[in-house]
Scaffold this active site. Structure first.
Site, short mmCIF file in Angstrom:
data_model
loop_
_atom_site.label_atom_id
_atom_site.label_comp_id
_atom_site.label_asym_id
_atom_site.label_seq_id
_atom_site.Cartn_x
_atom_site.Cartn_y
_atom_site.Cartn_z
N LYS A 47 -84.46 -88.92 102.93
CA LYS A 47 -83.75 -90.18 102.97
C LYS A 47 -84.12 -91.06 101.78
O LYS A 47 -83.47 -92.05 101.50
CB LYS A 47 -84.15 -90.94 104.25
CG LYS A 47 -83.88 -90.20 105.53
CD LYS A 47 -84.52 -90.96 106.70
CE LYS A 47 -84.58 -90.10 107.93
NZ LYS A 47 -85.34 -90.75 109.01
N GLY A 48 -85.20 -90.66 101.07
CA GLY A 48 -85.75 -91.52 100.02
C GLY A 48 -84.76 -91.89 98.93
O GLY A 48 -84.87 -92.95 98.33
N GLU A 103 -83.10 -87.85 92.80
CA GLU A 103 -84.38 -87.97 93.52
C GLU A 103 -84.95 -89.37 93.37
O GLU A 103 -84.73 -90.04 92.36
CB GLU A 103 -85.39 -86.98 92.94
CG GLU A 103 -85.38 -85.60 93.60
CD GLU A 103 -86.15 -85.57 94.91
OE1 GLU A 103 -86.34 -86.64 95.53
OE2 GLU A 103 -86.56 -84.47 95.32
N ASP A 107 -93.49 -85.91 92.74
CA ASP A 107 -94.95 -86.02 92.81
C ASP A 107 -95.57 -84.68 92.43
O ASP A 107 -95.85 -84.41 91.27
CB ASP A 107 -95.33 -86.47 94.22
CG ASP A 107 -96.82 -86.68 94.41
OD1 ASP A 107 -97.58 -86.53 93.43
OD2 ASP A 107 -97.25 -86.97 95.53
N LYS A 135 -94.71 -89.08 89.19
CA LYS A 135 -96.16 -89.26 89.25
C LYS A 135 -96.86 -88.27 88.32
O LYS A 135 -96.28 -87.24 87.97
CB LYS A 135 -96.63 -89.06 90.69
CG LYS A 135 -96.39 -90.27 91.57
CD LYS A 135 -97.07 -90.04 92.90
CE LYS A 135 -97.01 -91.23 93.79
NZ LYS A 135 -97.64 -90.94 95.08
N PHE A 156 -99.87 -94.31 96.25
CA PHE A 156 -98.80 -94.21 97.25
C PHE A 156 -97.96 -95.47 97.19
O PHE A 156 -98.45 -96.57 97.42
CB PHE A 156 -99.37 -94.00 98.64
CG PHE A 156 -98.30 -93.67 99.64
CD1 PHE A 156 -97.74 -92.40 99.67
CD2 PHE A 156 -97.83 -94.63 100.52
CE1 PHE A 156 -96.72 -92.08 100.57
CE2 PHE A 156 -96.82 -94.32 101.43
CZ PHE A 156 -96.27 -93.05 101.45
N ASP A 163 -90.53 -94.71 101.88
CA ASP A 163 -91.06 -95.25 103.14
C ASP A 163 -92.53 -94.95 103.35
O ASP A 163 -93.13 -94.10 102.69
CB ASP A 163 -90.30 -94.65 104.33
CG ASP A 163 -90.73 -93.20 104.60
OD1 ASP A 163 -90.79 -92.42 103.64
OD2 ASP A 163 -91.03 -92.88 105.77
N ARG A 169 -88.45 -99.03 103.42
CA ARG A 169 -87.35 -98.50 102.59
C ARG A 169 -86.47 -99.62 102.07
O ARG A 169 -85.84 -99.49 101.02
CB ARG A 169 -86.47 -97.54 103.40
CG ARG A 169 -87.13 -96.22 103.78
CD ARG A 169 -86.07 -95.25 104.29
NE ARG A 169 -86.62 -94.17 105.09
CZ ARG A 169 -87.14 -93.05 104.59
NH1 ARG A 169 -87.20 -92.87 103.30
NH2 ARG A 169 -87.61 -92.11 105.40
#
Ligand code: 5GP
Length: 186
Positions: A47-48, A103, A107, A135, A156, A163, A169
């Site tokens: 869902k990001g 995206e 990471d 990242k 993070f 989220d 979000r």
């Protein structure tokens, strides 16, 4: 939601709302230059990527189609499991399509390299990748990002689609979450 609304949970801004808009515009200009005559299929990774998809797609001045895929992610943990599982597959065929994977963040690069391999086997004419964030670990592995918004530190982060346990979000910017919030759950 602004950072001021969640001030107890966000300890620092990593990418502001204004910077995100500028980054997405820069990415859109490069995408247009490469894919203007191709009607690319934008594939958002749920869902990001919802916010990145929504704003990037609207910034693009070329015809596009959109589809969505959901794969397993970190869940409530902040560490990658390395396991990729399809939770929702694409509705469209990729045969002969020019695909742009959209995206939020790369990471370890595990999700992306798995997606690239999976999409290649479906007969796409070309596959490109747009990611708002990257990242440091991603630079150690072979994950090509054709259109990148920002390199960020190894912390993070939440906001703009990202989220923690389904929260944050809806933050307009991207920030570092107070480790106190997930200390007991990671
Ligand atoms: P990768 O497979 O490249 O390690 O990352 C896969 C997924 O991990 C990303 O799509 C995202 O959902 C999640 N992820 C990685 N880093 C972060 C982070 O800093 N914050 C959040 N909220 N999710 C992250």
């Amino acid at each position: 939601m602004d950072f001021s609304d969640a001030h107890t949970d966000i300890v620092s801004t990593v990418v502001s709302e204004e910077e995100i808009a500028k980054g997405l515009a820069r990415m859109a200009r490069a995408i247009e230059a490469d894919l203007a005559d191709k009607t690319p299929l934008l594939v958002g990774v749920l869902k990001g990527a919802i916010m990145v998809m929504a704003d990037l797609a609207r910034e693009l001045r070329i015809p596009v189609e959109m589809d969505w895929m959901a794969v397993s992610s970190y869940g409530r943990s902040t560490k990658s499991s390395g396991v990729v599982r399809i939770l929702k597959d694409l509705d469209s065929s990729l045969e002969g399509r020019h695909v742009l994977i959209v995206e939020d963040i790369v990471d370890s690069g595990l999700t992306l390299s798995w997606l690239l391999e999976n999409f290649e086997s479906r007969g796409a004419a070309s596959i490109r990748v747009a990611s708002l964030l990257r990242k440091p670990d991603a630079m150690a592995v072979e994950v090509p990002i054709d259109y990148l918004g920002f390199d960020i530190p190894n912390e993070f982060v939440v906001g703009f689609g990202l989220d923690f346990a389904e929260r944050y979000r809806n933050l307009k910017g991207i920030g570092v979450l107070n480790p106190e919030v997930y200390r007991d759950e990671a």
